[in-house]
Write an enzyme that holds these catalytic residues in place. Structure first.
Site, PDB file in Angstrom:
ATOM      1  N   GLY A 182       0.814  -1.233   0.000  1.00  0.00           N
ATOM      2  CA  GLY A 182       0.000   0.000   0.000  1.00  0.00           C
ATOM      3  C   GLY A 182       0.836   1.266   0.000  1.00  0.00           C
ATOM      4  O   GLY A 182       0.350   2.329   0.370  1.00  0.00           O
ATOM      5  N   LYS A 200       6.191  16.785  -3.646  1.00  0.00           N
ATOM      6  CA  LYS A 200       6.468  17.000  -2.221  1.00  0.00           C
ATOM      7  C   LYS A 200       7.540  18.075  -2.008  1.00  0.00           C
ATOM      8  O   LYS A 200       7.431  18.890  -1.095  1.00  0.00           O
ATOM      9  CB  LYS A 200       6.885  15.676  -1.579  1.00  0.00           C
ATOM     10  CG  LYS A 200       5.715  14.682  -1.501  1.00  0.00           C
ATOM     11  CD  LYS A 200       6.190  13.293  -1.133  1.00  0.00           C
ATOM     12  CE  LYS A 200       5.037  12.311  -1.024  1.00  0.00           C
ATOM     13  NZ  LYS A 200       5.488  10.922  -0.936  1.00  0.00           N
TER      14      LYS A 200
HETATM   15  N1  HSE Z   1       3.420   6.777  -3.035  1.00  0.00           N
HETATM   16  C1  HSE Z   1       3.853   7.616  -1.969  1.00  0.00           C
HETATM   17  C2  HSE Z   1       5.204   7.120  -1.478  1.00  0.00           C
HETATM   18  C3  HSE Z   1       2.833   7.583  -0.876  1.00  0.00           C
HETATM   19  O1  HSE Z   1       5.583   5.983  -1.835  1.00  0.00           O
HETATM   20  O2  HSE Z   1       5.886   7.836  -0.766  1.00  0.00           O
HETATM   21  C4  HSE Z   1       3.045   8.583   0.234  1.00  0.00           C
HETATM   22  O3  HSE Z   1       2.971   9.890  -0.247  1.00  0.00           O
END
Ligand code: HSE
Length: 403
Positions: A182, A200
């Site tokens: 997940g 980010k």
């Molecule tokens: N897909 C993102 C990661 C989820 O792997 O960091 C969290 O933002």
């Protein structure tokens, strides 16, 4: 009773429901009233699901429901998330989100709408999963001029690189594991190509520098090209390969941000951030360097940040947060090509072109390297200067090196 709605029913939404069920009593004590999810906006059926009684298909009903004080947007993507978020904020509801794509592209517009209606738009979960980083950056470090934010910002790619480096797992197997756990985005291309980390670092740069850093100004390179040879050369240099997002203030007063795999020295704290963990170093002119470390992805870790934001939004309903995120104001964003680094280069161009471009370099040995392949480190230089020296020399790989 405080009532909220969830938009979306994926990994994070389920994590939110789990945390609310497990910590209901302590959350009720903190809020002074129980917290209940009244509605969950879904786009498909989930036959036999225990939450089926809360499912709704129509967002307008949520928006018009006076009992719902806050909306948790965990559907991801730009649309319809933008339309729903803007409508909820205009309807006087707080909105909490983990949606970094929406924030990186349209965060400032949504904060302006929240400002007009006097509600909170909170997004701690959008960066670093469960790590508290945005509120500390904005509030606890507000005495500082922030000069750099540098971090491992994507759990999926850090998990993949760690599995490849430590267990010899191949790329696609490690990606499947990250998806099953997940961690990955609905479309894992966003993780693997560095786009998730790009969003980010934009959000971090927005808050660190108080000025909108648009994704278009941030170059993003992912981990697909990282080879076993690169990993081995990194080991020989006392480094590890990590995907970093960096936003930094440059000596001329401008700012640059980028995402790329780096060789990081094992003496650097970020080199020890493995698996799904994320690590973010903030360098402030008063405090020096602070490292924020923790689980960067996964339903429960992300839900920790989401639910904490819900509590914050409801407890401080009348004290809307000013995130200091503006359309303009110094420092001006510019290309990461102006950022100075040492570089690791690997080429099969032959000795003469290498000598002509870089002078007398010391080559790195690698017993498995094919004849005619050379690897070496450059002195510190900008990417612009590097590319001018490289010219049309074919490169097998190039990485910035971080001590
Ligand atoms: N897909 C993102 C990661 C989820 O792997 O960091 C969290 O933002």
């Amino acid at each position: 009773m405080s009532k909220i709605a969830l938009l979306g029913y994926g990994v994070v939404a389920r994590g939110v429901l789990e945390v609310l069920a497990e910590n209901g009593a302590l959350l009720a004590r903190r809020l002074g009233a129980p917290l209940e999810v009244k509605s969950i906006l879904v786009r498909r059926d989930f036959p036999g699901d225990p939450n089926a009684g809360k499912f709704v298909r129509d967002f307008a009903g949520i928006c018009a429901d006076p009992e719902i004080e806050a909306v948790v947007e965990v559907m991801g993507g730009e649309e319809p998330a933008y339309t729903y978020t803007a409508a909820a904020l205009r309807a006087g509801k707080h909105v909490v989100t983990a949606n970094k794509q929406l924030l990186a592209h349209r965060g400032q517009e949504l904060l302006d709408i929240a400002g007009e209606t006097g509600v909170n738009y909170l997004f701690e979960a959008s960066v670093g999963g469960g790590i508290p980083i945005l509120r500390p950056l904005r509030e606890c470090l507000s005495a500082n001029r922030v000069d750099e934010v540098c971090g491992i910002l994507n759990g999926t790619t850090n998990y993949i690189l760690t599995e490849m480096i430590q267990c010899g797992t191949d790329f696609s197997e490690a990606l499947s594991q990250a998806q099953a756990l997940g961690y990955a985005e609905a479309d894992p291309t966003a993780d693997v190509e560095g786009l998730d980390a790009q969003r980010k670092i934009c959000i971090l740069a927005d808050l660190a520098f108080g000025r909108n850093m648009p994704p278009e100004a941030v170059s993003a390179q992912g981990i697909r090209a990282v080879s076993r040879e690169d990993v081995e050369y990194a080991q020989r240099l006392g480094c590890v390969v990590k995907l970093l997002g960096r936003a930094l203030r440059l000596p001329d007063g401008t700012a640059a941000a980028y995402v790329a795999p780096h060789f990081i020295s094992k003496t650097n704290l970020l080199s020890h951030v493995d698996g799904v963990m994320n690590g973010i170093v903030v360098r402030g002119n008063a405090v020096g360097e602070c490292l924020f470390y923790g689980p960067g992805a996964g339903g429960r870790a992300t839900a920790s940040a989401v639910v904490s934001d819900v509590v914050d939004a409801l407890l401080h309903a009348s004290r809307r947060k000013d995130w200091g995120w503006a359309a303009s104001g110094a420092p001006e964003p510019q290309s990461a090509a102006a950022v100075v680094s040492r570089w690791f280069l690997r080429t099969d161009a032959g000795l003469a072109p290498i000598g002509a471009a870089f002078g007398n370099v010391q080559f790195l040995s690698h017993s498995g390297a094919p004849a005619g392949e050379y690897a070496f480190l450059t002195p510190p230089m900008t990417e612009t200067a590097l590319l001018a020296r490289v010219g049309d020399m074919p490169l097998l790989s190039r990485y910035r090196v971080l001590d």
